[in-house]
Design a protein around this motif. Structure first.
Motif, PDB file in Angstrom:
ATOM      1  N   ALA A  60       0.745  -1.273  -0.028  1.00 18.02           N
ATOM      2  CA  ALA A  60       0.046   0.051   0.147  1.00 18.02           C
ATOM      3  C   ALA A  60       0.911   1.156  -0.104  1.00 18.02           C
ATOM      4  O   ALA A  60       0.653   2.039  -0.839  1.00 18.02           O
ATOM      5  CB  ALA A  60      -0.895   0.048   1.226  1.00 18.02           C
ATOM      6  N   GLU A  61       2.082   1.083   0.847  1.00 19.49           N
ATOM      7  CA  GLU A  61       2.771   2.456   0.787  1.00 19.49           C
ATOM      8  C   GLU A  61       3.367   2.596  -0.613  1.00 19.49           C
ATOM      9  O   GLU A  61       3.674   3.821  -1.191  1.00 19.49           O
ATOM     10  CB  GLU A  61       3.890   2.415   1.898  1.00 19.49           C
ATOM     11  N   GLN A  62       3.949   1.585  -1.501  1.00 16.62           N
ATOM     12  CA  GLN A  62       4.325   1.681  -2.775  1.00 16.62           C
ATOM     13  C   GLN A  62       3.445   2.080  -3.488  1.00 16.62           C
ATOM     14  O   GLN A  62       3.609   2.626  -4.547  1.00 16.62           O
ATOM     15  CB  GLN A  62       4.785   0.454  -3.188  1.00 16.62           C
ATOM     16  N   ILE A  63       2.102   1.723  -3.507  1.00 17.94           N
ATOM     17  CA  ILE A  63       1.033   2.419  -4.444  1.00 17.94           C
ATOM     18  C   ILE A  63       0.645   3.716  -4.036  1.00 17.94           C
ATOM     19  O   ILE A  63       0.770   4.414  -5.078  1.00 17.94           O
ATOM     20  CB  ILE A  63      -0.488   1.636  -4.104  1.00 17.94           C
TER      21      ILE A  63
ATOM     22  N   ASP B 247       0.768   8.666  -9.171  1.00 19.94           N
ATOM     23  CA  ASP B 247       1.001   9.371 -10.409  1.00 19.94           C
ATOM     24  C   ASP B 247       0.989   8.350 -11.695  1.00 19.94           C
ATOM     25  O   ASP B 247       0.364   8.584 -12.706  1.00 19.94           O
ATOM     26  CB  ASP B 247       1.766  10.529 -10.492  1.00 19.94           C
ATOM     27  N   ILE B 248       1.858   7.457 -11.307  1.00 21.82           N
ATOM     28  CA  ILE B 248       2.174   6.349 -12.577  1.00 21.82           C
ATOM     29  C   ILE B 248       0.990   5.681 -12.666  1.00 21.82           C
ATOM     30  O   ILE B 248       0.631   5.301 -13.952  1.00 21.82           O
ATOM     31  CB  ILE B 248       3.297   5.483 -11.954  1.00 21.82           C
ATOM     32  N   ILE B 249       0.483   5.199 -11.780  1.00 22.44           N
ATOM     33  CA  ILE B 249      -1.026   4.425 -11.949  1.00 22.44           C
ATOM     34  C   ILE B 249      -1.790   5.208 -12.420  1.00 22.44           C
ATOM     35  O   ILE B 249      -2.657   4.498 -13.264  1.00 22.44           O
ATOM     36  CB  ILE B 249      -1.546   3.830 -10.345  1.00 22.44           C
ATOM     37  N   ARG B 250      -2.262   6.266 -11.981  1.00 16.01           N
ATOM     38  CA  ARG B 250      -3.349   7.206 -12.779  1.00 16.01           C
ATOM     39  C   ARG B 250      -3.029   7.485 -14.266  1.00 16.01           C
ATOM     40  O   ARG B 250      -3.843   7.715 -14.870  1.00 16.01           O
ATOM     41  CB  ARG B 250      -3.401   8.461 -11.884  1.00 16.01           C
ATOM     42  N   GLY B 251      -1.762   7.669 -14.599  1.00 10.17           N
ATOM     43  CA  GLY B 251      -1.261   7.782 -15.850  1.00 10.17           C
ATOM     44  C   GLY B 251      -1.007   6.624 -16.922  1.00 10.17           C
ATOM     45  O   GLY B 251      -1.152   6.903 -17.975  1.00 10.17           O
TER      46      GLY B 251
ATOM     47  N   GLU C  94       4.727   0.304 -18.982  1.00  7.49           N
ATOM     48  CA  GLU C  94       5.865  -0.518 -18.876  1.00  7.49           C
ATOM     49  C   GLU C  94       5.880  -1.267 -17.616  1.00  7.49           C
ATOM     50  O   GLU C  94       6.901  -1.797 -17.270  1.00  7.49           O
ATOM     51  CB  GLU C  94       7.045   0.596 -18.841  1.00  7.49           C
ATOM     52  N   MET C  95       4.897  -1.381 -16.788  1.00  6.09           N
ATOM     53  CA  MET C  95       4.642  -1.945 -15.794  1.00  6.09           C
ATOM     54  C   MET C  95       5.574  -1.812 -14.597  1.00  6.09           C
ATOM     55  O   MET C  95       5.870  -2.280 -13.701  1.00  6.09           O
ATOM     56  CB  MET C  95       4.805  -3.588 -15.872  1.00  6.09           C
ATOM     57  N   VAL C  96       6.152  -0.467 -14.569  1.00  6.34           N
ATOM     58  CA  VAL C  96       6.801   0.066 -13.446  1.00  6.34           C
ATOM     59  C   VAL C  96       6.254  -0.103 -12.083  1.00  6.34           C
ATOM     60  O   VAL C  96       6.810  -0.625 -11.139  1.00  6.34           O
ATOM     61  CB  VAL C  96       7.356   1.582 -13.742  1.00  6.34           C
ATOM     62  N   TYR C  97       4.869   0.332 -11.844  1.00  9.47           N
ATOM     63  CA  TYR C  97       4.229   0.254 -10.760  1.00  9.47           C
ATOM     64  C   TYR C  97       4.212  -1.011 -10.091  1.00  9.47           C
ATOM     65  O   TYR C  97       4.345  -1.572  -9.125  1.00  9.47           O
ATOM     66  CB  TYR C  97       3.030   0.734 -10.761  1.00  9.47           C
ATOM     67  N   PHE C  98       3.635  -2.147 -11.190  1.00 14.36           N
ATOM     68  CA  PHE C  98       3.577  -3.446 -10.967  1.00 14.36           C
ATOM     69  C   PHE C  98       4.618  -4.141 -10.164  1.00 14.36           C
ATOM     70  O   PHE C  98       4.763  -4.822  -9.520  1.00 14.36           O
ATOM     71  CB  PHE C  98       3.064  -4.116 -12.257  1.00 14.36           C
ATOM     72  N   VAL C  99       5.772  -3.898 -11.051  1.00 10.12           N
ATOM     73  CA  VAL C  99       7.001  -4.423 -10.460  1.00 10.12           C
ATOM     74  C   VAL C  99       7.621  -4.051  -9.375  1.00 10.12           C
ATOM     75  O   VAL C  99       7.900  -4.694  -8.357  1.00 10.12           O
ATOM     76  CB  VAL C  99       8.348  -4.285 -11.557  1.00 10.12           C
TER      77      VAL C  99
END
Length: 91
Positions: free
Chosen positions: A41-44, A49-53, A57-62
């Motif tokens: 959750a802290e990482q989310i 901003d990456i998630i909303r955009g 590249e799956m940066v958030y997911f990794v």
């Protein structure tokens, strides 16, 4: 022989004496899952901003996945070390 349910709420210092008290098995998944989820959750929040955009590249997911699982592994190692399994906790 005792099997203890609800070991997640017991401090590591007390877990270290379980074998002396006759406890042969205890459950700690709640702590492992909770701490992994909190870290995820802290990482989310950091990556909102990456998630909303749109994360093509799956940066958030990794980062989310790594933060989540790395914390779970860290908690498991802490518990193993507390109960005397250093040979597992250091790998």
């Amino acid at each position: 022989m005792i099997v203890l349910h609800g070991g997640s709420s017991i401090p590591l210092e007390q877990q270290a004496t379980f074998a002396d008290d006759g406890i042969i098995r205890f459950n700690i998944w709640t702590r492992i899952g909770r701490e992994g989820a909190l870290t995820a959750a802290e990482q989310i929040v950091k990556d909102i901003d990456i998630i909303r955009g749109g994360d093509k590249e799956m940066v958030y997911f990794v980062r989310y996945r790594n933060a989540h699982f790395d914390r779970q592994v860290q908690v498991m190692k802490e518990v193993l070390k507390a109960i005397g399994y250093e040979r597992f906790a250091n790998h």
